[in-house]
Design a protein around this motif. Structure first.
Motif, PDB file in Angstrom:
ATOM      1  N   GLY A 121       0.749  -1.246   0.000  1.00  0.00           N
ATOM      2  CA  GLY A 121       0.000   0.000   0.000  1.00  0.00           C
ATOM      3  C   GLY A 121       0.780   1.299   0.000  1.00  0.00           C
ATOM      4  N   PRO A 122       2.053   1.326   0.360  1.00  0.00           N
ATOM      5  CA  PRO A 122       2.771   2.605   0.470  1.00  0.00           C
ATOM      6  C   PRO A 122       2.887   3.345  -0.855  1.00  0.00           C
ATOM      7  CG  PRO A 122       3.935   0.890   1.655  1.00  0.00           C
ATOM      8  CD  PRO A 122       2.854   0.209   0.873  1.00  0.00           C
ATOM      9  N   PHE A 123       3.091   4.653  -0.747  1.00  0.00           N
ATOM     10  CA  PHE A 123       3.318   5.498  -1.918  1.00  0.00           C
ATOM     11  C   PHE A 123       4.771   5.423  -2.393  1.00  0.00           C
ATOM     12  CE2 PHE A 123      -0.161   8.801  -0.598  1.00  0.00           C
ATOM     13  CZ  PHE A 123      -1.125   7.836  -0.791  1.00  0.00           C
ATOM     14  N   ALA A 124       5.659   4.958  -1.526  1.00  0.00           N
ATOM     15  CA  ALA A 124       7.086   4.969  -1.839  1.00  0.00           C
ATOM     16  C   ALA A 124       7.761   3.715  -1.323  1.00  0.00           C
ATOM     17  CB  ALA A 124       7.755   6.204  -1.223  1.00  0.00           C
ATOM     18  N   GLY A 125       8.888   3.371  -1.948  1.00  0.00           N
ATOM     19  CA  GLY A 125       9.666   2.226  -1.513  1.00  0.00           C
ATOM     20  C   GLY A 125       9.239   0.941  -2.188  1.00  0.00           C
ATOM     21  N   PRO A 126       9.974  -0.136  -1.936  1.00  0.00           N
ATOM     22  CA  PRO A 126       9.697  -1.412  -2.592  1.00  0.00           C
ATOM     23  C   PRO A 126       8.609  -2.202  -1.886  1.00  0.00           C
ATOM     24  CG  PRO A 126      11.552  -1.676  -1.129  1.00  0.00           C
ATOM     25  CD  PRO A 126      11.145  -0.222  -1.030  1.00  0.00           C
ATOM     26  N   VAL A 127       8.117  -3.226  -2.560  1.00  0.00           N
ATOM     27  CA  VAL A 127       7.369  -4.278  -1.906  1.00  0.00           C
ATOM     28  C   VAL A 127       8.390  -5.366  -1.581  1.00  0.00           C
ATOM     29  CG1 VAL A 127       6.743  -5.391  -4.102  1.00  0.00           C
ATOM     30  CG2 VAL A 127       5.422  -5.861  -2.035  1.00  0.00           C
ATOM     31  N   VAL A 128       8.320  -5.910  -0.366  1.00  0.00           N
ATOM     32  CA  VAL A 128       9.300  -6.891   0.104  1.00  0.00           C
ATOM     33  C   VAL A 128       8.570  -8.166   0.496  1.00  0.00           C
ATOM     34  CG1 VAL A 128      11.091  -7.403   1.812  1.00  0.00           C
ATOM     35  CG2 VAL A 128      10.826  -5.069   0.944  1.00  0.00           C
TER      36      VAL A 128
ATOM     37  N   GLY B  92      12.687 -11.136  -1.095  1.00  0.00           N
ATOM     38  CA  GLY B  92      12.545 -10.653  -2.457  1.00  0.00           C
ATOM     39  C   GLY B  92      12.135  -9.191  -2.475  1.00  0.00           C
ATOM     40  N   PHE B  93      12.670  -8.429  -3.434  1.00  0.00           N
ATOM     41  CA  PHE B  93      12.421  -6.987  -3.506  1.00  0.00           C
ATOM     42  C   PHE B  93      11.999  -6.603  -4.925  1.00  0.00           C
ATOM     43  CE2 PHE B  93      15.701  -7.941  -0.463  1.00  0.00           C
ATOM     44  CZ  PHE B  93      15.461  -7.136   0.630  1.00  0.00           C
ATOM     45  N   VAL B  94      10.958  -5.798  -5.010  1.00  0.00           N
ATOM     46  CA  VAL B  94      10.586  -5.199  -6.288  1.00  0.00           C
ATOM     47  C   VAL B  94      10.383  -3.709  -6.046  1.00  0.00           C
ATOM     48  CG1 VAL B  94       8.881  -5.081  -8.139  1.00  0.00           C
ATOM     49  CG2 VAL B  94       9.545  -7.297  -7.198  1.00  0.00           C
ATOM     50  N   GLY B  95      11.119  -2.887  -6.806  1.00  0.00           N
ATOM     51  CA  GLY B  95      11.141  -1.451  -6.577  1.00  0.00           C
ATOM     52  C   GLY B  95      10.029  -0.690  -7.274  1.00  0.00           C
ATOM     53  N   PRO B  96       9.985   0.612  -7.041  1.00  0.00           N
ATOM     54  CA  PRO B  96       8.892   1.459  -7.547  1.00  0.00           C
ATOM     55  C   PRO B  96       8.722   1.438  -9.061  1.00  0.00           C
ATOM     56  CG  PRO B  96      10.137   2.607  -5.861  1.00  0.00           C
ATOM     57  CD  PRO B  96      10.898   1.358  -6.153  1.00  0.00           C
ATOM     58  N   GLU B  97       9.825   1.481  -9.816  1.00  0.00           N
ATOM     59  CA  GLU B  97       9.700   1.510 -11.275  1.00  0.00           C
ATOM     60  C   GLU B  97       9.017   0.246 -11.790  1.00  0.00           C
ATOM     61  OE1 GLU B  97      13.318   2.314 -13.283  1.00  0.00           O
ATOM     62  OE2 GLU B  97      13.602   4.285 -12.356  1.00  0.00           O
ATOM     63  N   ARG B  98       9.430  -0.874 -11.242  1.00  0.00           N
ATOM     64  CA  ARG B  98       8.832  -2.147 -11.671  1.00  0.00           C
ATOM     65  C   ARG B  98       7.374  -2.231 -11.222  1.00  0.00           C
ATOM     66  NH1 ARG B  98       8.791  -5.861 -15.576  1.00  0.00           N
ATOM     67  NH2 ARG B  98       8.610  -8.019 -14.794  1.00  0.00           N
ATOM     68  N   ILE B  99       7.065  -1.719 -10.041  1.00  0.00           N
ATOM     69  CA  ILE B  99       5.675  -1.692  -9.566  1.00  0.00           C
ATOM     70  C   ILE B  99       4.815  -0.879 -10.525  1.00  0.00           C
ATOM     71  CG2 ILE B  99       4.147  -0.826  -7.739  1.00  0.00           C
ATOM     72  CD1 ILE B  99       6.412  -1.502  -5.749  1.00  0.00           C
ATOM     73  N   ASP B 100       5.317   0.288 -10.959  1.00  0.00           N
ATOM     74  CA  ASP B 100       4.577   1.121 -11.901  1.00  0.00           C
ATOM     75  C   ASP B 100       4.412   0.415 -13.250  1.00  0.00           C
ATOM     76  OD1 ASP B 100       4.268   3.206 -10.108  1.00  0.00           O
ATOM     77  OD2 ASP B 100       6.102   4.222 -10.740  1.00  0.00           O
ATOM     78  N   GLU B 101       5.396  -0.398 -13.602  1.00  0.00           N
ATOM     79  CA  GLU B 101       5.377  -1.055 -14.907  1.00  0.00           C
ATOM     80  C   GLU B 101       4.388  -2.207 -14.957  1.00  0.00           C
ATOM     81  OE1 GLU B 101       8.433  -3.695 -17.725  1.00  0.00           O
ATOM     82  OE2 GLU B 101       9.194  -2.607 -15.971  1.00  0.00           O
ATOM     83  N   ILE B 102       4.335  -3.033 -13.897  1.00  0.00           N
ATOM     84  CA  ILE B 102       3.552  -4.270 -13.984  1.00  0.00           C
ATOM     85  C   ILE B 102       2.374  -4.325 -13.012  1.00  0.00           C
ATOM     86  CG2 ILE B 102       5.503  -5.589 -14.852  1.00  0.00           C
ATOM     87  CD1 ILE B 102       5.871  -6.768 -12.064  1.00  0.00           C
ATOM     88  N   ASN B 103       2.208  -3.331 -12.153  1.00  0.00           N
ATOM     89  CA  ASN B 103       1.180  -3.185 -11.120  1.00  0.00           C
ATOM     90  C   ASN B 103       1.607  -3.898  -9.835  1.00  0.00           C
ATOM     91  OD1 ASN B 103      -0.234  -5.806 -10.720  1.00  0.00           O
ATOM     92  ND2 ASN B 103      -1.101  -5.476 -12.783  1.00  0.00           N
TER      93      ASN B 103
END
Length: 266
Positions: A95-102, A145-156
């Motif tokens: 849910g955060p606006f910033a940072g990765p999903v872990v 596992g880490f997925v950063g903001p750019e990838r989150i914006d790219e694939i949801n």
């Protein structure tokens, strides 16, 4: 719940020990030492001593309640006990606006029960840090596992969460035989999966994964706070607090912001 045990009978001069000595003994006692402590001081009529005995009994009762709760936390691990390596999976940071999903993945040993494992959101920051060290020390294996903001914006965010989970699983050695997941079924994973609704509060393995992911992400956001202090990441962890939204409106987004999450504020 009241812890019961049998006290050995014997005469005792209750005035041999001062109240301070008894208090110091109580404060230094481990939970394993408390039954004997209560037995030795239960018949001491001094009001202050009886107060200490009640506190000792309360601590014992709380410990026993935690033991019983922990037994329930391992019910899925026991249910699937035929599998050698049982892995819990959970994520933090959808849910955060910033940072990765872990995502965290943890294989716990079968012969050890870790008290106080629970949904990371139900634990204090101090308790999470304490349990983090215990889990890392005792786990058969764990991965993050880490997925950063750019990838989150790219694939949801949902697909990013799956990607982080797959990365965490790939870091495990040995390879797990079964996955206990917090509610989801992860695509592109051939290992058997068991999705459990609110699993981080029902399964010890999932709770352990939740704690590792939460502590890891919180530490990372605290480091980002040093780079971008205006956004107060140490306190809000990237979530949409009022001060965080105001900072976005005033200073604009940082490289760690998820653009698809903040378009209403920019």
């Amino acid at each position: 719940m009241r812890t019961e045990w049998a006290c050995r009978e014997g005469k005792k001069n209750y005035m041999e020990e001062t109240i301070k000595q008894i208090k110091d003994e109580f404060q230094a006692a481990t939970v394993e030492m408390l039954p004997d402590f209560v037995c030795r001081h239960a018949q001491d009529a001094r009001t202050a001593v009886q107060d200490i005995v009640r506190r000792a009994q309360k601590r014992l009762d709380a410990h026993q309640a935690e033991v019983e709760r922990t037994k329930l936390m391992y019910r899925f691990e026991e249910q699937y006990g035929a599998y050698q390596y049982i892995c819990g999976i959970d994520e933090v940071g959808r849910g955060p606006f910033a940072g990765p999903v872990v995502a965290g993945a943890v294989i716990l040993p079968k012969d050890i029960r870790i008290l106080e494992l629970n949904d990371s959101k139900k634990l204090s920051a101090g308790k999470r840090e304490e349990l983090y060290d215990v889990i890392v020390e005792r786990a058969v294996s764990y991965g993050l596992g880490f997925v950063g903001p750019e990838r989150i914006d790219e694939i949801n965010i949902l697909q990013a969460t799956y990607e982080a989970m797959r990365e965490a699983i790939q870091k495990l050695s040995p390879v797990p035989d079964i996955l206990l997941n917090d509610a989801v079924t992860i695509p592109k994973v051939e290992i058997r999966q068991v999705p459990i609704i609110k699993g981080d509060a029902k399964s010890a393995s999932i709770a352990a994964a939740s704690i590792l992911a939460k502590v890891t992400r919180d530490r990372l956001m605290e480091e980002y706070d040093k780079v971008f202090p205006e956004y107060h990441f140490a306190s809000n962890k990237g979530y949409g607090s009022r001060e965080h939204i105001e900072a976005i409106q005033k200073y604009g987004p940082t490289p760690i912001h998820r653009k698809t999450f903040i378009h209403n504020f920019v």
